[in-house]
Design an enzyme around this catalytic site. Sequence first.
Site, PDB file in Angstrom:
ATOM      1  CE1 TYR A  88      -3.905   2.258   0.679  1.00  0.00           C
ATOM      2  CE2 TYR A  88      -2.525   3.222   2.375  1.00  0.00           C
ATOM      3  CZ  TYR A  88      -3.654   3.265   1.586  1.00  0.00           C
ATOM      4  OH  TYR A  88      -4.525   4.320   1.702  1.00  0.00           O
TER       5      TYR A  88
ATOM      6  CB  ALA B 204       5.176   0.282  -2.665  1.00  0.00           C
TER       7      ALA B 204
END
Length: 254
Positions: A165, A167
């Site tokens: 998430y 990233a």
Amino acid sequence: MESLTEGAGKGCLLKSSENKTCLVTGSSRGLGRAIALAFGKAGYRVVIHYKDRKNEAEDTASKIKEAVAIKADVRNSKEVKRLVDAVINKWGGIDVLVNNAGITKEALLLRTSEKDFDDIIAINLKGPFNFIQAVAPCMVKQKRGHIINIGSFTGVKGKQGLSAYSASKAGLIGLTLTTAKELDIFNIMVNAVLPGYILTDMGTQSGSKAKETALKESITGKFSKPENIAKFILYLSDTGGITGQVFNLDSRVI
Ligand code: NDP
């Protein structure tokens, strides 16, 4: 410039006297719904986009004077293009795109499956890319537009259990900054908004530890309210000269 307007269709020549059009992805529920309702209240024609929750999407649309609910999986560029073309045919163009649809799944990095990682990146990062690619040719032709991407505090600070998430949301900031630089010459403003922790379906599904930590880190000791985020986005959509920015609408300190 010619090639950038290819595929923009016959519309996209909105007159400034006409009601503006706003497309909010993932507006069947949660934050997207609050944003759609705020734009509707301000007199915009609003596209309620959803994937599965047709009833919720139609309910959101029913609360707005001029709204339409349309389904598309953000991962699928053909479905996204079909949706955008339908909106342009109906209303002649799109003034504001809010890339809000998103998912999360908590797991430590070493326990994150490849499938979950791919899904999160496809929905949270490729999804906004698909929508920007579909909408931008029209905005280029109109010589105006606002694109607002909903990021997350975790995309800037990171968070245990949210590697995929975080990233995806960090990538979304990169996409925002580059798109802002490329589209500025067409008077298209592109910004990211980090909404803080909200008790939507996504916010409540996280473990109690995540909620506790968010409250502990917050100066006010309170969760964010979707209505306040929506107000800010509505205001931002009516400004000029503000682009390539990342707005943290939270009381956690970056
Ligand atoms: P919700 O889970 O409440 O709503 C998610 C929305 O995204 C729904 O409308 C859903 O459609 C849509 N969606 C999910 N997957 C897809 C897909 N593959 N294609 C199309 N639409 C899809 O989330 P929130 O309202 O909480 O979150 C909204 C945004 O805010 C997200 O980008 C999230 O990352 C971000 N955010 C949220 C925070 C929070 O605390 N809640 C904090 C920081 C950022 P359907 O209803 O049809 O399933």
